[in-house]
Design a protein around this motif. Structure first.
Motif, PDB file in Angstrom:
ATOM      1  N   GLY A   1       0.867  -1.142  -0.088  1.00  0.00           N
ATOM      2  CA  GLY A   1      -0.073   0.064  -0.047  1.00  0.00           C
ATOM      3  C   GLY A   1       0.746   1.343   0.018  1.00  0.00           C
ATOM      4  N   LYS A   2       0.392   2.243  -0.480  1.00  0.00           N
ATOM      5  CA  LYS A   2       1.260   3.499  -0.717  1.00  0.00           C
ATOM      6  C   LYS A   2       1.570   4.126   0.583  1.00  0.00           C
ATOM      7  CE  LYS A   2      -0.232   4.661  -5.452  1.00  0.00           C
ATOM      8  NZ  LYS A   2      -0.802   5.939  -6.046  1.00  0.00           N
ATOM      9  N   ARG A   3       0.418   4.042   1.563  1.00  0.00           N
ATOM     10  CA  ARG A   3       0.813   4.789   2.761  1.00  0.00           C
ATOM     11  C   ARG A   3       2.209   3.963   3.488  1.00  0.00           C
ATOM     12  NH1 ARG A   3       0.382   4.993   8.078  1.00  0.00           N
ATOM     13  NH2 ARG A   3      -0.198   2.883   8.624  1.00  0.00           N
ATOM     14  N   ILE A   4       1.900   2.804   3.631  1.00  0.00           N
ATOM     15  CA  ILE A   4       3.314   2.005   4.158  1.00  0.00           C
ATOM     16  C   ILE A   4       4.352   2.202   3.547  1.00  0.00           C
ATOM     17  CG2 ILE A   4       3.974  -0.357   4.727  1.00  0.00           C
ATOM     18  CD1 ILE A   4       1.121  -0.860   5.579  1.00  0.00           C
ATOM     19  N   ALA A   5       4.331   2.076   2.153  1.00  0.00           N
ATOM     20  CA  ALA A   5       5.517   2.086   1.472  1.00  0.00           C
ATOM     21  C   ALA A   5       6.358   3.509   1.487  1.00  0.00           C
ATOM     22  CB  ALA A   5       5.229   1.893  -0.262  1.00  0.00           C
ATOM     23  N   ASN A   6       5.349   4.568   1.784  1.00  0.00           N
ATOM     24  CA  ASN A   6       6.008   5.997   1.914  1.00  0.00           C
ATOM     25  C   ASN A   6       6.428   6.316   3.315  1.00  0.00           C
ATOM     26  OD1 ASN A   6       6.391   6.602  -1.052  1.00  0.00           O
ATOM     27  ND2 ASN A   6       4.099   5.911  -0.827  1.00  0.00           N
ATOM     28  N   GLU A   7       5.820   6.087   4.361  1.00  0.00           N
ATOM     29  CA  GLU A   7       5.796   6.464   5.573  1.00  0.00           C
ATOM     30  C   GLU A   7       6.572   5.625   6.565  1.00  0.00           C
ATOM     31  OE1 GLU A   7       2.136   7.321   7.398  1.00  0.00           O
ATOM     32  OE2 GLU A   7       1.271   8.467   5.671  1.00  0.00           O
ATOM     33  N   TYR A   8       6.847   4.282   6.004  1.00  0.00           N
ATOM     34  CA  TYR A   8       7.852   3.363   6.754  1.00  0.00           C
ATOM     35  C   TYR A   8       8.914   3.005   5.978  1.00  0.00           C
ATOM     36  CZ  TYR A   8       3.985   3.077  10.034  1.00  0.00           C
ATOM     37  OH  TYR A   8       2.808   3.187  10.963  1.00  0.00           O
ATOM     38  N   ALA A   9      10.275   2.836   6.919  1.00  0.00           N
ATOM     39  CA  ALA A   9      11.222   2.168   6.053  1.00  0.00           C
ATOM     40  C   ALA A   9      11.147   0.503   5.844  1.00  0.00           C
ATOM     41  CB  ALA A   9      12.560   2.036   6.990  1.00  0.00           C
ATOM     42  N   VAL A  10      11.257   0.500   4.316  1.00  0.00           N
ATOM     43  CA  VAL A  10      11.049  -0.925   3.670  1.00  0.00           C
ATOM     44  C   VAL A  10      12.554  -1.341   3.022  1.00  0.00           C
ATOM     45  CG1 VAL A  10       9.819  -2.234   2.078  1.00  0.00           C
ATOM     46  CG2 VAL A  10       8.672  -0.301   3.245  1.00  0.00           C
ATOM     47  N   TYR A  11      12.790  -2.481   3.305  1.00  0.00           N
ATOM     48  CA  TYR A  11      14.120  -2.866   2.712  1.00  0.00           C
ATOM     49  C   TYR A  11      14.211  -4.152   2.116  1.00  0.00           C
ATOM     50  CZ  TYR A  11      15.966   0.506   6.410  1.00  0.00           C
ATOM     51  OH  TYR A  11      16.245   1.422   7.313  1.00  0.00           O
ATOM     52  N   ASN A  12      14.746  -4.351   0.858  1.00  0.00           N
ATOM     53  CA  ASN A  12      14.752  -5.355   0.077  1.00  0.00           C
ATOM     54  C   ASN A  12      16.029  -6.209   0.784  1.00  0.00           C
ATOM     55  OD1 ASN A  12      12.800  -5.338  -2.375  1.00  0.00           O
ATOM     56  ND2 ASN A  12      14.145  -3.494  -3.004  1.00  0.00           N
ATOM     57  N   HIS A  13      15.782  -7.632   0.839  1.00  0.00           N
ATOM     58  CA  HIS A  13      16.720  -8.384   1.332  1.00  0.00           C
ATOM     59  C   HIS A  13      17.816  -8.743   0.242  1.00  0.00           C
ATOM     60  CE1 HIS A  13      19.010 -11.902   2.979  1.00  0.00           C
ATOM     61  NE2 HIS A  13      18.523 -12.642   2.180  1.00  0.00           N
ATOM     62  N   ASP A  14      19.263  -8.652   0.475  1.00  0.00           N
ATOM     63  CA  ASP A  14      20.109  -9.096  -0.339  1.00  0.00           C
ATOM     64  C   ASP A  14      20.900 -10.333   0.005  1.00  0.00           C
ATOM     65  OD1 ASP A  14      22.674  -9.232  -1.900  1.00  0.00           O
ATOM     66  OD2 ASP A  14      23.012  -7.204  -1.662  1.00  0.00           O
ATOM     67  N   CYS A  15      20.603 -11.422  -0.808  1.00  0.00           N
ATOM     68  CA  CYS A  15      21.285 -12.853  -0.096  1.00  0.00           C
ATOM     69  C   CYS A  15      22.922 -12.886  -0.203  1.00  0.00           C
ATOM     70  CB  CYS A  15      20.542 -13.830  -1.173  1.00  0.00           C
ATOM     71  SG  CYS A  15      21.021 -13.919  -2.565  1.00  0.00           S
ATOM     72  N   ARG A  16      23.312 -11.752  -0.653  1.00  0.00           N
ATOM     73  CA  ARG A  16      24.859 -11.746  -0.766  1.00  0.00           C
ATOM     74  C   ARG A  16      25.676 -10.967   0.034  1.00  0.00           C
ATOM     75  NH1 ARG A  16      22.628 -12.962  -5.880  1.00  0.00           N
ATOM     76  NH2 ARG A  16      23.437 -14.996  -6.791  1.00  0.00           N
ATOM     77  N   ASN A  17      24.793  -9.961   0.766  1.00  0.00           N
ATOM     78  CA  ASN A  17      25.431  -8.729   1.443  1.00  0.00           C
ATOM     79  C   ASN A  17      24.801  -8.413   2.584  1.00  0.00           C
ATOM     80  OD1 ASN A  17      27.605  -8.006  -0.525  1.00  0.00           O
ATOM     81  ND2 ASN A  17      25.867  -7.664  -1.807  1.00  0.00           N
ATOM     82  N   ASP A  18      25.317  -7.988   3.545  1.00  0.00           N
ATOM     83  CA  ASP A  18      24.750  -7.443   5.019  1.00  0.00           C
ATOM     84  C   ASP A  18      24.177  -8.644   5.487  1.00  0.00           C
ATOM     85  OD1 ASP A  18      25.610  -4.741   4.773  1.00  0.00           O
ATOM     86  OD2 ASP A  18      23.800  -4.567   3.453  1.00  0.00           O
ATOM     87  N   LEU A  19      24.850  -9.724   5.924  1.00  0.00           N
ATOM     88  CA  LEU A  19      24.432 -10.868   6.493  1.00  0.00           C
ATOM     89  C   LEU A  19      25.096 -11.231   7.861  1.00  0.00           C
ATOM     90  CD1 LEU A  19      24.583 -13.330   3.538  1.00  0.00           C
ATOM     91  CD2 LEU A  19      22.712 -12.146   4.358  1.00  0.00           C
ATOM     92  N   VAL A  20      24.338 -11.994   8.869  1.00  0.00           N
ATOM     93  CA  VAL A  20      25.086 -12.245  10.000  1.00  0.00           C
ATOM     94  C   VAL A  20      25.312 -13.910  10.129  1.00  0.00           C
ATOM     95  CG1 VAL A  20      24.679 -12.395  12.248  1.00  0.00           C
ATOM     96  CG2 VAL A  20      23.857 -10.471  11.188  1.00  0.00           C
TER      97      VAL A  20
END
Length: 424
Positions: free
Chosen positions: A120-139
Motif C-alpha cells: 500500500g502507498k501509505r506504508i511504502a512511503n511512511e515506513y522504512a522498507v528494505y529489500n533483502h540481499d542474499c549476498r551482502n549484509d548478513l550475520v
C-alpha cells in the motif's frame, strides 16, 4: 463422464472419460471464505496460539521488523501489515522503530512501485522498507545440527521483535510453506539457500511434499527460527481464488502446526488406488510457462506416496504462452544426449545452485512419463528435456484408451495445490 476445469485465465477445458475408466476426481475442498477478512485477522491477532499478544510483547523503545513475502506471493500484505501496525502503535511503538523487510530469497529487488502495490502507498512511503540481499549484509549464526550454514539478514538481527507473515500451502521441500520459512529462506544468505536446496536435502526420503513431520528441511527451518529468535508469525490460509479462509497467529512453530492441520483438511484428498494415468491441471497463473506448469506433476509422484503407477503417464494441460520460464533447468537437461546420462549426472554428482528444478523433473521422469497437452511450446523443444506432447488433452485420453481400454484415470483439476493421499 464429462469433466470441466480451468485451463487458462479466460478458458476452461472440457473432457470426457468413460465412467468405468474414471478412478476419482481429487480436488481441494476449502470452506467458504470468511465474510469479513479484517475481523478474522483481528480475531487471530487477539487470540494468538501459545503466545502473548503483540501488544503485550513490545514496548515503545524496541525495534520491530515485519517480514513479508515478495511479489511472487500474495499474502493480503497491505491489510495484514496495517493491522500489525495498529497493534504495535497501540502498544506505544514509534513509527521510526518499525521497518519492513522483503523476503526475496534469491529473487530480484522489488521496485518502489511494486512495494506500493504490495504494502500500500501509505506504508511504502511512511515506513522504512528494505529489500533483502542474499549476498551482502548478513550475520553468520554458525551451522545447524545437520551441518547447514545459517546466514541471515543483518537488519533482521538488529530488531528486538521479529514478526513474519506467510501463506500456508503445499511445498515440495518444507511439506508446507509459511511459518518461519519466510525468514529462514526469504531472508537467508546464498550459502544457506544453496545448501538447503541441494542433492543432500532433495534426495533425502524425509523431504516430502505435504509432510512436515520428521522432514529434514522443515527441521532446519525450525532450528534456524529458534537461533534467529523469531517472535511472532501470522499464517494465512487462502482458497484457490486467493480469498481468506482462516488465519493463525502466534508462536512461530505452534501456530504454523495449527495452520497446517487445518490446511491438510482442505487440500489432502483420499484416492482409492494408484492410477494408470493422472491428469493434473496447473491452472492459471501456473500454466503460463513450463517451469511452473510442471509443478502439477510434483504432487503426483513426490507427495506422501506416488498416486500414478510406475511407468504410468502424467498428462498436464498448460498453454505455456511465456515459454520455458527460468531456463537453467532446460539448459542443463537438454545438454545430455540420453536420459540415463542425465540421471547419472544429477543423482550421483548433484547439481549447482538454481538447477534443482532439473533434479526434480528428472526424479519424476524416472518414475512416470510427462505429456504436455494444449501447449504452445514446440515438440522438438520438449523432447530435448525428455517430455512429450499431444495436441489436445482429449486426444491424449483417447489414444491411451485405444491402447489400454481398461486404463484408470485420476483427475486433479488443481494439481499444484491438491495433495492426493492413497487410502489404507
Amino acid at each position: 463422464m464429462r469433466i470441466k476445469f480451468a485451463y487458462d485465465k479466460n478458458k476452461d477445458l472440457e473432457i470426457e472419460i468413460p465412467d468405468r475408466n474414471l478412478l476419482s476426481i481429487a480436488h481441494a475442498r476449502f470452506p467458504d471464505p470468511v465474510h469479513d477478512p479484517v475481523a478474522e485477522l483481528k480475531r487471530s491477532l487477539s487470540n494468538p496460539i501459545a503466545s502473548l499478544k503483540l501488544s503485550e510483547m513490545v514496548d515503545g523503545h524496541e525495534k520491530v521488523a515485519i517480514v513479508v513475502t515478495d511479489m511472487t506471493r500474495y499474502a493480503m500484505d497491505e491489510t495484514v501489515s496495517e493491522l500489525l501496525l495498529e497493534e504495535l502503535h497501540r502498544a506505544g511503538v514509534r513509527k521510526e522503530n518499525i521497518y519492513f523487510l522483503i523476503a526475496l530469497g534469491t529473487h530480484r529487488p522489488m521496485t518502489h512501485g511494486e512495494i506500493e502495490q504490495k504494502l500500500g502507498k501509505r506504508i511504502a512511503n511512511e515506513y522504512a522498507v528494505y529489500n533483502h540481499d542474499c549476498r551482502n549484509d548478513l550475520v553468520d549464526l554458525g551451522c545447524s545440527s545437520a551441518g547447514f550454514p545459517m546466514k541471515v539478514n543483518r537488519k533482521l538481527m538488529e530488531a528486538d521483535v521479529k514478526i513474519t507473515v506467510g501463506v500456508i500451502e503445499p511445498h515440495l521441500f518444507a511439506g508446507y510453506s509459511g511459518g518461519v520459512k519466510t525468514i529462514c529462506v526469504g531472508l537467508a544468505g546464498m550459502e544457506t539457500i544453496g545448501s538447503t536446496h541441494s542433492l543432500k536435502v532433495l534426495s533425502d526420503p524425509r523431504t516430502k511434499l505435504g509432510v512436515i513431520e520428521n522432514n529434514i528441511f522443515r527441521e532446519f527451518l525450525n532450528e534456524m527460527a529458534e537461533r534467529v529468535k523469531v517472535d511472532f508469525t501470522v499464517n494465512l490460509v487462502l482458497n484457490e481464488e486467493k480469498r481468506l479462509v482462516a488465519a493463525f497467529s502466534g508462536h512461530p512453530i505452534k501456530s504454523f502446526e495449527s495452520a497446517v492441520k487445518f490446511t491438510r483438511s482442505c487440500v489432502e484428498v483420499p484416492v482409492p488406488e494408484v492410477a494408470d494415468v493422472v491428469i493434473s491441471c496447473p491452472g492459471y497463473p501456473k500454466s503460463v510457462n513450463l517451469y511452473q506448469a510442471t509443478r502439477a506433476a510434483n504432487t503426483v509422484v513426490l507427495g506422501p506416496r506416488p498416486v500414478v503407477k510406475e511407468s504410468g503417464v502424467i498428462l498436464i494441460p498448460a498453454r505455456c504462452e511465456d515459454g520455458l520460464g527460468d531456463e537453467n533447468y532446460y539448459r542443463l537437461m537438454s545438454s545430455f544426449a540420453s536420459f540415463e546420462e542425465l540421471k547419472d549426472r544429477l543423482f550421483t554428482r548433484g547439481f549447482a545452485f538454481g538447477e534443482h528444478k532439473a533434479y526434480i523433473l528428472t526424479r519424476i521422469l524416472s518414475y512416470a512419463s510427462i505429456v504436455m497437452s494444449d501447449c504452445e511450446i514446440e515438440d522438438a523443444i520438449l523432447k530435448k528435456i525428455f517430455l512429450s506432447k499431444i495436441s489436445t488433452l482429449q486426444e491424449g485420453i483417447d489414444q491411451i484408451l485405444k491402447k489400454n481400454p481398461r486404463a484408470k484415470f485420476l483427475v486433479m483439476p488443481n494439481g499444484v495445490n491438491t495433495i492426493p493421499r492413497l487410502e489404507g
